[in-house]
Write a protein that holds these residues in place. Structure first.
Motif, PDB file in Angstrom:
ATOM      1  N   GLU A  83       2.601  -9.001 -20.337  1.00  0.00           N
ATOM      2  CA  GLU A  83       3.864  -9.212 -21.056  1.00  0.00           C
ATOM      3  C   GLU A  83       4.685  -7.932 -21.147  1.00  0.00           C
ATOM      4  OE1 GLU A  83       5.272 -11.873 -21.909  1.00  0.00           O
ATOM      5  OE2 GLU A  83       3.684 -13.381 -21.900  1.00  0.00           O
ATOM      6  N   SER A  84       4.012  -6.818 -21.357  1.00  0.00           N
ATOM      7  CA  SER A  84       4.710  -5.531 -21.479  1.00  0.00           C
ATOM      8  C   SER A  84       3.802  -4.473 -20.857  1.00  0.00           C
ATOM      9  CB  SER A  84       4.985  -5.213 -22.953  1.00  0.00           C
ATOM     10  OG  SER A  84       5.627  -3.957 -23.080  1.00  0.00           O
ATOM     11  N   ALA A  85       4.031  -4.221 -19.590  1.00  0.00           N
ATOM     12  CA  ALA A  85       3.107  -3.381 -18.828  1.00  0.00           C
ATOM     13  C   ALA A  85       3.044  -1.957 -19.372  1.00  0.00           C
ATOM     14  CB  ALA A  85       3.507  -3.367 -17.358  1.00  0.00           C
ATOM     15  N   ALA A  86       1.834  -1.402 -19.323  1.00  0.00           N
ATOM     16  CA  ALA A  86       1.593  -0.027 -19.754  1.00  0.00           C
ATOM     17  C   ALA A  86       0.898   0.734 -18.619  1.00  0.00           C
ATOM     18  CB  ALA A  86       0.714  -0.013 -20.997  1.00  0.00           C
ATOM     19  N   PRO A  87       1.084   2.047 -18.564  1.00  0.00           N
ATOM     20  CA  PRO A  87       0.421   2.829 -17.505  1.00  0.00           C
ATOM     21  C   PRO A  87      -1.091   2.621 -17.461  1.00  0.00           C
ATOM     22  CG  PRO A  87       2.109   4.159 -18.558  1.00  0.00           C
ATOM     23  CD  PRO A  87       2.025   2.879 -19.350  1.00  0.00           C
ATOM     24  N   SER A  88      -1.709   2.315 -18.611  1.00  0.00           N
ATOM     25  CA  SER A  88      -3.159   2.083 -18.641  1.00  0.00           C
ATOM     26  C   SER A  88      -3.562   0.823 -17.890  1.00  0.00           C
ATOM     27  CB  SER A  88      -3.648   1.986 -20.086  1.00  0.00           C
ATOM     28  OG  SER A  88      -3.008   0.895 -20.746  1.00  0.00           O
ATOM     29  N   GLN A  89      -2.587  -0.006 -17.547  1.00  0.00           N
ATOM     30  CA  GLN A  89      -2.874  -1.226 -16.792  1.00  0.00           C
ATOM     31  C   GLN A  89      -2.755  -1.014 -15.279  1.00  0.00           C
ATOM     32  OE1 GLN A  89      -0.090  -3.719 -19.159  1.00  0.00           O
ATOM     33  NE2 GLN A  89      -1.893  -4.947 -19.671  1.00  0.00           N
ATOM     34  N   THR A  90      -2.480   0.222 -14.886  1.00  0.00           N
ATOM     35  CA  THR A  90      -2.546   0.563 -13.466  1.00  0.00           C
ATOM     36  C   THR A  90      -3.979   0.365 -12.991  1.00  0.00           C
ATOM     37  OG1 THR A  90      -0.719   2.132 -13.554  1.00  0.00           O
ATOM     38  CG2 THR A  90      -2.340   2.445 -11.802  1.00  0.00           C
ATOM     39  N   SER A  91      -4.146  -0.491 -11.994  1.00  0.00           N
ATOM     40  CA  SER A  91      -5.495  -0.862 -11.576  1.00  0.00           C
ATOM     41  C   SER A  91      -5.398  -1.751 -10.351  1.00  0.00           C
ATOM     42  CB  SER A  91      -6.202  -1.611 -12.716  1.00  0.00           C
ATOM     43  OG  SER A  91      -7.569  -1.832 -12.414  1.00  0.00           O
ATOM     44  N   VAL A  92      -6.557  -2.107  -9.832  1.00  0.00           N
ATOM     45  CA  VAL A  92      -6.633  -3.145  -8.817  1.00  0.00           C
ATOM     46  C   VAL A  92      -7.210  -4.389  -9.482  1.00  0.00           C
ATOM     47  CG1 VAL A  92      -7.511  -3.837  -6.569  1.00  0.00           C
ATOM     48  CG2 VAL A  92      -6.987  -1.427  -7.006  1.00  0.00           C
ATOM     49  N   TYR A  93      -6.515  -5.501  -9.343  1.00  0.00           N
ATOM     50  CA  TYR A  93      -6.905  -6.739  -9.994  1.00  0.00           C
ATOM     51  C   TYR A  93      -7.467  -7.725  -8.972  1.00  0.00           C
ATOM     52  CZ  TYR A  93      -4.414  -4.990 -14.031  1.00  0.00           C
ATOM     53  OH  TYR A  93      -4.016  -4.221 -15.100  1.00  0.00           O
ATOM     54  N   PHE A  94      -8.609  -8.294  -9.320  1.00  0.00           N
ATOM     55  CA  PHE A  94      -9.253  -9.275  -8.446  1.00  0.00           C
ATOM     56  C   PHE A  94      -9.405 -10.601  -9.188  1.00  0.00           C
ATOM     57  CE2 PHE A  94     -10.460  -6.990  -4.695  1.00  0.00           C
ATOM     58  CZ  PHE A  94     -10.540  -5.662  -5.096  1.00  0.00           C
ATOM     59  N   CYS A  95      -9.079 -11.642  -8.476  1.00  0.00           N
ATOM     60  CA  CYS A  95      -9.360 -12.996  -8.935  1.00  0.00           C
ATOM     61  C   CYS A  95     -10.600 -13.480  -8.206  1.00  0.00           C
ATOM     62  CB  CYS A  95      -8.163 -13.893  -8.631  1.00  0.00           C
ATOM     63  SG  CYS A  95      -8.378 -15.618  -9.090  1.00  0.00           S
ATOM     64  N   ALA A  96     -11.428 -14.265  -8.874  1.00  0.00           N
ATOM     65  CA  ALA A  96     -12.631 -14.807  -8.244  1.00  0.00           C
ATOM     66  C   ALA A  96     -12.853 -16.223  -8.736  1.00  0.00           C
ATOM     67  CB  ALA A  96     -13.849 -13.935  -8.553  1.00  0.00           C
ATOM     68  N   SER A  97     -13.631 -16.968  -7.962  1.00  0.00           N
ATOM     69  CA  SER A  97     -13.967 -18.327  -8.381  1.00  0.00           C
ATOM     70  C   SER A  97     -15.381 -18.654  -7.961  1.00  0.00           C
ATOM     71  CB  SER A  97     -12.981 -19.340  -7.780  1.00  0.00           C
ATOM     72  OG  SER A  97     -13.161 -19.454  -6.375  1.00  0.00           O
ATOM     73  N   ARG A  98     -15.958 -19.673  -8.593  1.00  0.00           N
ATOM     74  CA  ARG A  98     -17.260 -20.180  -8.175  1.00  0.00           C
ATOM     75  C   ARG A  98     -17.356 -21.627  -8.615  1.00  0.00           C
ATOM     76  NH1 ARG A  98     -22.048 -17.799 -11.985  1.00  0.00           N
ATOM     77  NH2 ARG A  98     -23.181 -17.938 -10.009  1.00  0.00           N
ATOM     78  N   THR A  99     -18.230 -22.355  -7.951  1.00  0.00           N
ATOM     79  CA  THR A  99     -18.328 -23.777  -8.266  1.00  0.00           C
ATOM     80  C   THR A  99     -19.324 -24.049  -9.367  1.00  0.00           C
ATOM     81  OG1 THR A  99     -18.484 -25.957  -7.252  1.00  0.00           O
ATOM     82  CG2 THR A  99     -20.111 -24.332  -6.554  1.00  0.00           C
ATOM     83  N   GLY A 100     -20.279 -23.160  -9.577  1.00  0.00           N
ATOM     84  CA  GLY A 100     -21.250 -23.396 -10.627  1.00  0.00           C
ATOM     85  C   GLY A 100     -22.288 -22.296 -10.642  1.00  0.00           C
ATOM     86  N   GLY A 101     -23.210 -22.370 -11.583  1.00  0.00           N
ATOM     87  CA  GLY A 101     -24.147 -21.281 -11.799  1.00  0.00           C
ATOM     88  C   GLY A 101     -25.160 -21.056 -10.702  1.00  0.00           C
ATOM     89  N   LEU A 102     -25.268 -21.970  -9.763  1.00  0.00           N
ATOM     90  CA  LEU A 102     -26.245 -21.808  -8.711  1.00  0.00           C
ATOM     91  C   LEU A 102     -25.668 -21.126  -7.481  1.00  0.00           C
ATOM     92  CD1 LEU A 102     -28.020 -25.275  -8.878  1.00  0.00           C
ATOM     93  CD2 LEU A 102     -28.742 -23.105  -9.916  1.00  0.00           C
ATOM     94  N   TYR A 103     -24.375 -20.841  -7.509  1.00  0.00           N
ATOM     95  CA  TYR A 103     -23.709 -20.333  -6.325  1.00  0.00           C
ATOM     96  C   TYR A 103     -23.031 -19.007  -6.609  1.00  0.00           C
ATOM     97  CZ  TYR A 103     -24.490 -25.095  -4.820  1.00  0.00           C
ATOM     98  OH  TYR A 103     -25.078 -26.279  -4.504  1.00  0.00           O
ATOM     99  N   GLY A 104     -22.766 -18.287  -5.539  1.00  0.00           N
ATOM    100  CA  GLY A 104     -22.117 -16.998  -5.654  1.00  0.00           C
ATOM    101  C   GLY A 104     -20.633 -17.131  -5.890  1.00  0.00           C
ATOM    102  N   TYR A 105     -19.987 -15.991  -5.960  1.00  0.00           N
ATOM    103  CA  TYR A 105     -18.567 -15.914  -6.243  1.00  0.00           C
ATOM    104  C   TYR A 105     -17.783 -15.699  -4.951  1.00  0.00           C
ATOM    105  CZ  TYR A 105     -19.827 -15.186 -11.148  1.00  0.00           C
ATOM    106  OH  TYR A 105     -20.319 -15.338 -12.423  1.00  0.00           O
TER     107      TYR A 105
END
Lengths: 108, 112
Positions: B79-101
């Protein structure tokens, strides 16, 4: 102390060498993941294991639940294996806690 | 190609500006996650969504909001970016607890 500790932080090897990366953790886990991050930044899931040993090609991952320790082995290493290898432990609620990664460089 | 798609790949913001990072997966996965990666700290969980219609805070949620728009899409808003939010952002998904990301390719965000 981090919940997930990897060693070594940096590793340089010659092509063909056998490589081992270690991961120790201090919490109870439901699974442990090994990930590979390429120089371009993408992250690929290599293994998910909760006991024993898994093998995929030249990569082998082992885990000892009693000792809270896992190892990732690479046999016959190749320059294309150069990447950051990340250990992550999965706790309740499927949350992952990550190690800081091991930078592997394999020279031809 | 099947997988997790993140947009944009790079972004520079001025302090105080807002933006939304988009993430979509076409693997019919139930769970989706937003992580940030900072040097020397490993990846840290910002927010996650265990299923469509639910979201929960992770380790570092302050300064962020999320929306699980449908099963495919999970967006992250600053909503209001700050220098501390400088980073690399990753999104991930998985289908369930038995499987990887499955991870997206990342968004490199710089806040000046």
């Amino acid at each position: 102390k981090n919940e997930v500790e990897q060693s070594p932080q940096n590793l340089t090897a010659q092509e063909g060498e056998f490589i081992t990366i270690n991961c120790s953790y201090s919490v109870g886990i439901s699974a442990l993941h090994w990930l590979q991050q390429h120089p371009g930044g993408g992250i690929v899931s290599l293994f998910m294991l909760s006991s024993g040993k898994k093998k995929h090609g030249r990569l082998i991952a082992t885990i000892n639940i009693q000792e809270k320790h896992s190892s990732l082995h690479i046999t016959a290493s190749h320059p294309r294996d150069s990447a950051v290898y990340i250990c992550a432990v999965e706790t309740s609620g499927s949350r992952l806690t990550f190690g800081e990664g091991t930078q592997l460089t394999v020279n031809p | 190609n099947a997988g997790v798609t993140q947009t944009p790949k790079f972004q520079v913001l001025k302090t105080g500006q807002s933006m939304t990072l988009q993430c979509a997966q076409d693997m019919n996965h139930n769970s989706m996650y937003w992580y940030r990666q900072d040097p020397g700290m490993g990846l840290r969980l910002i927010y996650y969504s265990a299923s469509e219609g639910t979201t929960d805070k992770g380790e570092v949620p302050n300064g962020y909001n999320v929306s699980r728009l449908n099963k495919r899409e999970f967006s992250l808003r600053l909503e209001s970016a700050a220098p501390s939010q400088t980073s690399v952002y990753f999104c991930a998904s998985r289908t369930g607890g038995l499987y990887g990301y499955t991870f997206g390719s990342g968004t490199r965000l710089t806040v000046v």
